[in-house]
Design a protein around this motif. Structure first.
Motif, PDB file in Angstrom:
ATOM      1  N   LEU A  66       0.829  -1.199   0.000  1.00  0.00           N
ATOM      2  CA  LEU A  66       0.000   0.000   0.000  1.00  0.00           C
ATOM      3  C   LEU A  66       0.869   1.257   0.000  1.00  0.00           C
ATOM      4  O   LEU A  66       0.586   2.213  -0.727  1.00  0.00           O
ATOM      5  N   CYS A  67       1.929   1.255   0.782  1.00  0.00           N
ATOM      6  CA  CYS A  67       2.856   2.391   0.810  1.00  0.00           C
ATOM      7  C   CYS A  67       3.481   2.613  -0.568  1.00  0.00           C
ATOM      8  O   CYS A  67       3.606   3.760  -1.021  1.00  0.00           O
ATOM      9  N   ASP A  68       3.861   1.533  -1.230  1.00  0.00           N
ATOM     10  CA  ASP A  68       4.424   1.649  -2.577  1.00  0.00           C
ATOM     11  C   ASP A  68       3.416   2.255  -3.541  1.00  0.00           C
ATOM     12  O   ASP A  68       3.756   3.100  -4.378  1.00  0.00           O
ATOM     13  N   GLN A  69       2.154   1.829  -3.421  1.00  0.00           N
ATOM     14  CA  GLN A  69       1.111   2.374  -4.284  1.00  0.00           C
ATOM     15  C   GLN A  69       0.884   3.854  -4.020  1.00  0.00           C
ATOM     16  O   GLN A  69       0.717   4.643  -4.952  1.00  0.00           O
ATOM     17  N   VAL A  70       0.891   4.239  -2.748  1.00  0.00           N
ATOM     18  CA  VAL A  70       0.712   5.650  -2.397  1.00  0.00           C
ATOM     19  C   VAL A  70       1.860   6.482  -2.954  1.00  0.00           C
ATOM     20  O   VAL A  70       1.648   7.567  -3.510  1.00  0.00           O
ATOM     21  N   LEU A  71       3.088   5.985  -2.826  1.00  0.00           N
ATOM     22  CA  LEU A  71       4.239   6.700  -3.371  1.00  0.00           C
ATOM     23  C   LEU A  71       4.161   6.813  -4.893  1.00  0.00           C
ATOM     24  O   LEU A  71       4.468   7.860  -5.466  1.00  0.00           O
ATOM     25  N   ALA A  72       3.741   5.733  -5.556  1.00  0.00           N
ATOM     26  CA  ALA A  72       3.613   5.760  -7.014  1.00  0.00           C
ATOM     27  C   ALA A  72       2.547   6.765  -7.440  1.00  0.00           C
ATOM     28  O   ALA A  72       2.747   7.527  -8.398  1.00  0.00           O
ATOM     29  N   LEU A  73       1.425   6.793  -6.723  1.00  0.00           N
ATOM     30  CA  LEU A  73       0.376   7.761  -7.051  1.00  0.00           C
ATOM     31  C   LEU A  73       0.843   9.190  -6.804  1.00  0.00           C
ATOM     32  O   LEU A  73       0.513  10.103  -7.570  1.00  0.00           O
ATOM     33  N   SER A  74       1.611   9.380  -5.764  1.00  0.00           N
ATOM     34  CA  SER A  74       2.145  10.703  -5.467  1.00  0.00           C
ATOM     35  C   SER A  74       3.091  11.174  -6.571  1.00  0.00           C
ATOM     36  O   SER A  74       3.037  12.332  -7.006  1.00  0.00           O
ATOM     37  N   GLU A  75       3.953  10.278  -7.029  1.00  0.00           N
ATOM     38  CA  GLU A  75       4.855  10.608  -8.127  1.00  0.00           C
ATOM     39  C   GLU A  75       4.072  10.899  -9.407  1.00  0.00           C
ATOM     40  O   GLU A  75       4.395  11.839 -10.140  1.00  0.00           O
TER      41      GLU A  75
END
Length: 130
Positions: free
Chosen positions: A57-66
């Protein structure tokens, strides 16, 4: 006494206000409440499956942020190219919303100023702080 659910409630409340970590830590009252709740909280061990899901989930949040940052950079470059005067007056995001609501830049240019003022009053284009 603060329970695990009180801590979760406090965290949800903070997240609903869309505060970033720096805003939370700069507000002494919120920081104190969080520290007190964390010390008293009765947490449980995190299983490997839960930990892997949290990391994913953290990886997905970071990807969406980028991705959001990339979209904003694209919007900035396009708005500066297509409508530099509008961008200088109201900014990239509000300018793009005005163009979208007007249908096109040409249609927006044909509208009287009072109509554009009404768009802001209707909260169609302007973000609401709160």
């Amino acid at each position: 006494m603060t329970s695990k659910y009180d801590l979760q409630f406090l965290l949800r409340k903070l997240l609903s206000k869309k505060l970033c970590c720096f805003q939370i830590l700069s507000d002494e009252e919120i920081e104190t409440q969080l520290k007190e709740a964390a010390v008293i909280s009765m947490g449980t061990e995190v299983s490997d499956l839960d930990l892997s899901n949290i990391k994913e989930l953290c990886d997905q949040v970071l990807a969406l942020s980028e991705y959001r940052a990339q979209l904003y950079d694209y919007l900035k470059s396009r708005m500066n190219t297509i409508a530099p005067n509008l961008t200088a007056l109201v900014g990239e995001l509000v300018g793009a919303r005005l163009i979208a609501h007007g249908g096109s830049l040409l249609n927006l240019a044909k509208q009287p100023g009072s109509t554009i003022q009404i768009l802001g009053a209707e909260k169609v284009c302007l973000p609401v702080d709160g």
